[in-house]
Design an enzyme around this catalytic site. Structure first.
Site, PDB file in Angstrom:
ATOM      1  N   ASP A  39       0.807  -1.233   0.000  1.00  0.00           N
ATOM      2  CA  ASP A  39       0.000   0.000   0.000  1.00  0.00           C
ATOM      3  C   ASP A  39       0.837   1.281   0.000  1.00  0.00           C
ATOM      4  OD1 ASP A  39       0.727  -1.004   2.565  1.00  0.00           O
ATOM      5  OD2 ASP A  39      -0.697   0.322   3.560  1.00  0.00           O
ATOM      6  N   GLU A  83      -0.805  -2.203   5.092  1.00  0.00           N
ATOM      7  CA  GLU A  83       0.109  -2.262   6.242  1.00  0.00           C
ATOM      8  C   GLU A  83       0.020  -0.985   7.057  1.00  0.00           C
ATOM      9  OE1 GLU A  83       3.175  -1.715   8.909  1.00  0.00           O
ATOM     10  OE2 GLU A  83       3.184  -0.509   7.101  1.00  0.00           O
ATOM     11  N   GLU A  84      -0.224   0.122   6.359  1.00  0.00           N
ATOM     12  CA  GLU A  84      -0.243   1.431   7.036  1.00  0.00           C
ATOM     13  C   GLU A  84      -1.490   1.634   7.879  1.00  0.00           C
ATOM     14  OE1 GLU A  84       2.339   3.173   7.127  1.00  0.00           O
ATOM     15  OE2 GLU A  84       3.536   2.761   5.331  1.00  0.00           O
ATOM     16  N   HIS A 100       7.455   8.429   5.000  1.00  0.00           N
ATOM     17  CA  HIS A 100       6.152   9.099   5.151  1.00  0.00           C
ATOM     18  C   HIS A 100       6.241  10.609   4.884  1.00  0.00           C
ATOM     19  CE1 HIS A 100       3.986   5.724   7.607  1.00  0.00           C
ATOM     20  NE2 HIS A 100       4.935   5.222   6.830  1.00  0.00           N
TER      21      HIS A 100
HETATM   22 NI    NI Z   1       6.400   0.703   5.691  1.00  0.00          NI
END
Ligand code: NI
Length: 444
Positions: free
Chosen positions: A111, A177-178, A412
């Protein structure tokens, strides 16, 4: 002496040192590893192309439909059995080797994130979408695009030696996953609940890796035991008695009580936790209460996150947060309701497995490039697999050589950048771990 020879020599020394491989088995094994490394080198340009395509077309968690379709098509082309729609948009591939042996799972997360890309690479993402009611850019700002490409290449390498492969490989391409919206189960948690480790061939071990934008290309980082933290949410509702701000003695002030609780929670970490054993964090991220300067409100709400690196400490923190909040409230004549919402467990590298696979890491990267790292207080949902079976999760360098980590954009963020030349080592690591585990190095 070419690099494969050096590699073989290292493997030989490691194998003899462990006394685990008989000579003929070893010869076969070292041939497979050497072949895998040559194939990984050959596949690099193709892998970079895949990565750029995923990078240019990122999709948010639980929406990875195009991404999943591309992964599934690739696995099918390799003759791998494919299951799609796992945990909504996940893809699972099973490669049965020609020889009997253990089932090894390899995992990549797929993702992207609601981050607007600011890099000037030609394949920068221009994708936008609506997230939580806001117009946002979408970017592979955590490097999961490289994870997909590395696992696709790993699948191609291992499928290329299917007949000689002593075991089965389960490729897990995991969505979200996030994180999923609070209260919704997704990602690794849902994959495990849907039986990815139970149904079909049942893996006895799982390996995963994460690219890192602040670790130099060519380096691997690992840590036995708790390597990434558990992440749990806490909510505290402090109830007092509303009153005019000029006459506090006539009511019970939840603002002052909540403030005492915020400070009290910090003394759990500083005074009650054995910090040399493992680090821990309690953060209050939200305080809500009141509507006007001269009214003491009835209620104040606190919300925050709890990070721990081992299960016992995690439980200890939960208990102490409840005790501290309720007793401080009680001392003021108020009440505190504490709710703890478990999110992600500790990413815990099985110490025995880590120990046994360390020679493999040293062989693929060179011993001087394998770094025993400190634990990270961020969380990773790979932890859900490790709750069920022994697993090893490591970090692979993706920062250009010679760059100062302090100036490399962190994960991020809009300037997040990965040097693609680091991916090759990721493939060699995954194939090396798989082949060596299958050859018996992962077993006592
Ligand atoms: Ni990651």
């Amino acid at each position: 002496m070419n690099s494969n020879d050096i590699f073989c020599k290292r493997i030989l020394l490691a194998a003899l040192g462990l006394g685990l491989l008989a000579a003929p088995a070893f010869a076969q094994q070292s041939k497979l590893i050497a072949r895998a490394n040559t194939m990984a080198d050959k596949l690099e340009p193709q892998m970079i192309e895949w990565r750029r395509d995923f990078h240019e077309h990122p999709e948010l968690g639980n929406h990875e439909t195009e991404t999943a379709a591309k992964i599934a098509a690739h696995l099918k082309k390799l003759g791998i059995e494919v299951q799609t729609g796992v945990a909504r948009t996940g893809v699972v591939g099973v490669l049965k080797g020609g020889k009997p042996g253990p089932v090894v799972a390899l995992r990549a997360d797929i993702d992207g994130l609601p981050v607007t890309e600011r890099t000037d690479v030609p394949f920068a993402s221009k994708v936008t979408t609506t997230y939580n009611g806001q117009q946002v850019g979408v970017m592979h700002a955590c490097g999961h695009d490289t994870h997909i490409a590395m696992l696709m290449a790993t699948a191609e390498v291992l499928a290329g030696m299917k007949n000689e492969l002593p075991g089965t490989v389960k490729f897990i391409f995991q969505p979200a996953e996030e994180g999923s919206p609070v209260g919704q189960i997704g990602g690794a948690n849902l994959m495990v609940q849907e039986g990815v480790l139970e149904k079909g061939p049942k893996p006895e071990v799982i390996f995963g890796l994460h690219i890192n934008s602040q670790t130099e290309v060519g380096k691997l980082k690992y840590k036995p035991g708790g390597t990434m933290a558990s992440a749990d949410i806490f909510r505290i509702k402090v109830k007092g008695k509303q009153v005019h701000g000029a006459y506090p003695w006539g009511g019970i002030d939840p603002v002052v009580t909540a403030s005492q609780i915020v400070m009290g929670l910090q003394t759990i970490i500083s005074r009650q936790i054995e910090l040399p054993e493992d680090a821990a964090v309690i953060t209050v991220g939200m305080i809500h209460g009141g509507v006007r300067n001269n009214i003491i409100p009835e209620e104040v709400q606190l919300e925050g996150t709890i990070r721990a690196l081992n299960k016992e400490m995690q439980q200890q923190l939960h208990d102490k947060i409840k005790l501290t909040a309720t007793k401080i409230a009680e001392s003021a004549g108020a009440t505190a309701e504490v709710e703890i919402i478990p999110q992600t467990p500790v990413t815990y590298n099985d110490p025995a497995l880590t120990d046994k696979m360390l020679p493999t890491l040293q062989a693929v990267a060179g011993p001087q490039n394998v770094i025993l790292a400190k634990a990270v207080t961020g969380a990773e949902d790979f932890a859900f697999y490790q709750e069920k079976i022994p697993g090893l999760f490591i970090f692979v360098g993706g920062m250009p050589k010679g760059k100062d980590p302090a100036t490399a954009a962190p994960h991020h963020t809009p300037d997040f950048y990965i040097d693609e030349s680091g991916m090759k080592l990721g493939v060699k690591t995954l194939t090396g771990l798989t082949l060596n585990y299958m050859a018996g190095k992962g077993k006592k």
